[in-house]
Design a protein around this motif. Structure first.
Motif, mmCIF file in Angstrom:
data_model
loop_
_atom_site.group_PDB
_atom_site.id
_atom_site.type_symbol
_atom_site.label_atom_id
_atom_site.label_comp_id
_atom_site.label_asym_id
_atom_site.label_seq_id
_atom_site.Cartn_x
_atom_site.Cartn_y
_atom_site.Cartn_z
ATOM 1 N N ASP A 104 0.850 -1.189 0.000
ATOM 2 C CA ASP A 104 0.000 0.000 0.000
ATOM 3 C C ASP A 104 0.882 1.235 0.000
ATOM 4 O O ASP A 104 1.915 1.279 0.679
ATOM 5 C CB ASP A 104 -0.895 0.029 1.247
ATOM 6 C CG ASP A 104 -2.004 -0.992 1.184
ATOM 7 O OD1 ASP A 104 -2.682 -1.054 0.141
ATOM 8 O OD2 ASP A 104 -2.194 -1.729 2.167
ATOM 9 N N LEU A 105 0.453 2.251 -0.737
ATOM 10 C CA LEU A 105 1.160 3.525 -0.787
ATOM 11 C C LEU A 105 0.404 4.539 0.059
ATOM 12 O O LEU A 105 -0.821 4.640 -0.031
ATOM 13 C CB LEU A 105 1.243 4.039 -2.221
ATOM 14 C CG LEU A 105 1.821 5.445 -2.374
ATOM 15 C CD1 LEU A 105 3.320 5.428 -2.121
ATOM 16 C CD2 LEU A 105 1.525 5.993 -3.740
ATOM 17 N N VAL A 106 1.148 5.286 0.876
ATOM 18 C CA VAL A 106 0.571 6.366 1.660
ATOM 19 C C VAL A 106 1.476 7.579 1.497
ATOM 20 O O VAL A 106 2.694 7.471 1.640
ATOM 21 C CB VAL A 106 0.464 5.993 3.161
ATOM 22 C CG1 VAL A 106 -0.035 7.167 3.982
ATOM 23 C CG2 VAL A 106 -0.439 4.780 3.348
ATOM 24 N N ALA A 107 0.893 8.737 1.175
ATOM 25 C CA ALA A 107 1.633 9.990 1.073
ATOM 26 C C ALA A 107 0.984 10.998 2.014
ATOM 27 O O ALA A 107 -0.202 11.279 1.900
ATOM 28 C CB ALA A 107 1.618 10.511 -0.354
ATOM 29 N N ILE A 108 1.785 11.519 2.952
ATOM 30 C CA ILE A 108 1.289 12.468 3.950
ATOM 31 C C ILE A 108 2.117 13.745 3.869
ATOM 32 O O ILE A 108 3.344 13.691 3.817
ATOM 33 C CB ILE A 108 1.378 11.873 5.374
ATOM 34 C CG1 ILE A 108 0.604 10.559 5.446
ATOM 35 C CG2 ILE A 108 0.858 12.868 6.410
ATOM 36 C CD1 ILE A 108 0.782 9.807 6.749
ATOM 37 N N ALA A 128 6.744 19.311 2.979
ATOM 38 C CA ALA A 128 7.330 18.043 2.582
ATOM 39 C C ALA A 128 6.262 16.955 2.595
ATOM 40 O O ALA A 128 5.354 16.974 3.427
ATOM 41 C CB ALA A 128 8.464 17.662 3.533
ATOM 42 N N ALA A 129 6.383 16.027 1.684
ATOM 43 C CA ALA A 129 5.476 14.877 1.645
ATOM 44 C C ALA A 129 6.282 13.617 1.925
ATOM 45 O O ALA A 129 7.349 13.414 1.344
ATOM 46 C CB ALA A 129 4.796 14.772 0.286
ATOM 47 N N LEU A 130 5.795 12.807 2.830
ATOM 48 C CA LEU A 130 6.411 11.526 3.138
ATOM 49 C C LEU A 130 5.659 10.457 2.368
ATOM 50 O O LEU A 130 4.460 10.254 2.585
ATOM 51 C CB LEU A 130 6.364 11.241 4.641
ATOM 52 C CG LEU A 130 6.850 9.866 5.093
ATOM 53 C CD1 LEU A 130 8.320 9.650 4.723
ATOM 54 C CD2 LEU A 130 6.647 9.694 6.591
ATOM 55 N N PHE A 131 6.344 9.813 1.429
ATOM 56 C CA PHE A 131 5.780 8.717 0.650
ATOM 57 C C PHE A 131 6.270 7.415 1.262
ATOM 58 O O PHE A 131 7.482 7.204 1.387
ATOM 59 C CB PHE A 131 6.246 8.790 -0.808
ATOM 60 C CG PHE A 131 5.667 9.939 -1.576
ATOM 61 C CD1 PHE A 131 4.522 9.774 -2.337
ATOM 62 C CD2 PHE A 131 6.271 11.185 -1.545
ATOM 63 C CE1 PHE A 131 3.984 10.825 -3.056
ATOM 64 C CE2 PHE A 131 5.741 12.249 -2.258
ATOM 65 C CZ PHE A 131 4.596 12.073 -3.013
#
Length: 176
Positions: free
Chosen positions: A3-7, A116-119
């Motif tokens: 699963d991919l999550v971008a926060i 910033a986005a954490l992938f």
């Protein structure tokens, strides 16, 4: 299946803090990560990717070893190391490990400068324990491949802990 999550976070430091928490949780066998990349939008509008794995450096080191070995066989180890390092670095730079770089850069264009986005590419996890560890950092979910129920649980947990980044969500933040 992963699963991919971008926060999205206010700063690169905040995203890095969460990534380090996830790496610690991985050592505790609560999560298994395929990749964890931080994308930062600079003031000039460029996207900088802070990769977890530096494939260029790994390629150069591996190439140096094999170049040295071949160089010793042909009685010219210095040239062997140089050629091996160069070819290894080139091969490493051309290797895309984990999450697709072009995909991350495209999604990150919606960020505000300095954010910033954490992938994170998650192979598997103990969701309740992982969420408990990262929810206090807040953040806004930019994109996920989670099912709608799990995505809403993540959004709700992060929303409770965080103050808004700029008062509004980045464009496309509601997509999944």
């Amino acid at each position: 299946m992963s699963d991919l999550v971008a926060i999205v976070y206010q700063t690169e430091a905040k995203a890095e803090k969460v990534r380090q928490r996830l790496l610690r949780l991985q050592k505790e066998y609560l999560i298994s990560l395929g990749d964890a990349v931080i994308a930062v939008k600079t003031d000039s509008g460029n996207i900088k990717l802070n990769q977890l794995v530096n494939t260029t450096a790994i390629g150069a080191a591996t190439g140096s070893f094999w170049g040295l070995l071949i160089g010793i066989i042909f009685l010219n180890p210095i040239i062997g190391v140089a050629l091996g390092a160069a070819s290894g670095a080139l091969g490493g730079a051309l290797t895309d490990f984990g999450i697709d770089d072009a995909f991350m850069k495209e999604l990150s264009t919606t960020l505000e400068p300095g954010n910033a986005a954490l992938f994170v590419l998650i192979k598997n996890m103990t969701a309740d324990k992982v969420l408990k560890e990262i929810k206090d950092a807040g953040g806004i979910v930019l994109k996920t491949s989670l099912d709608e129920t799990k995505e809403q649980i993540l959004r709700d947990a992060l929303a409770k802990a965080a103050q808004p980044l700029t008062g509004e969500q980045p464009q496309g933040a509601a997509s999944s």
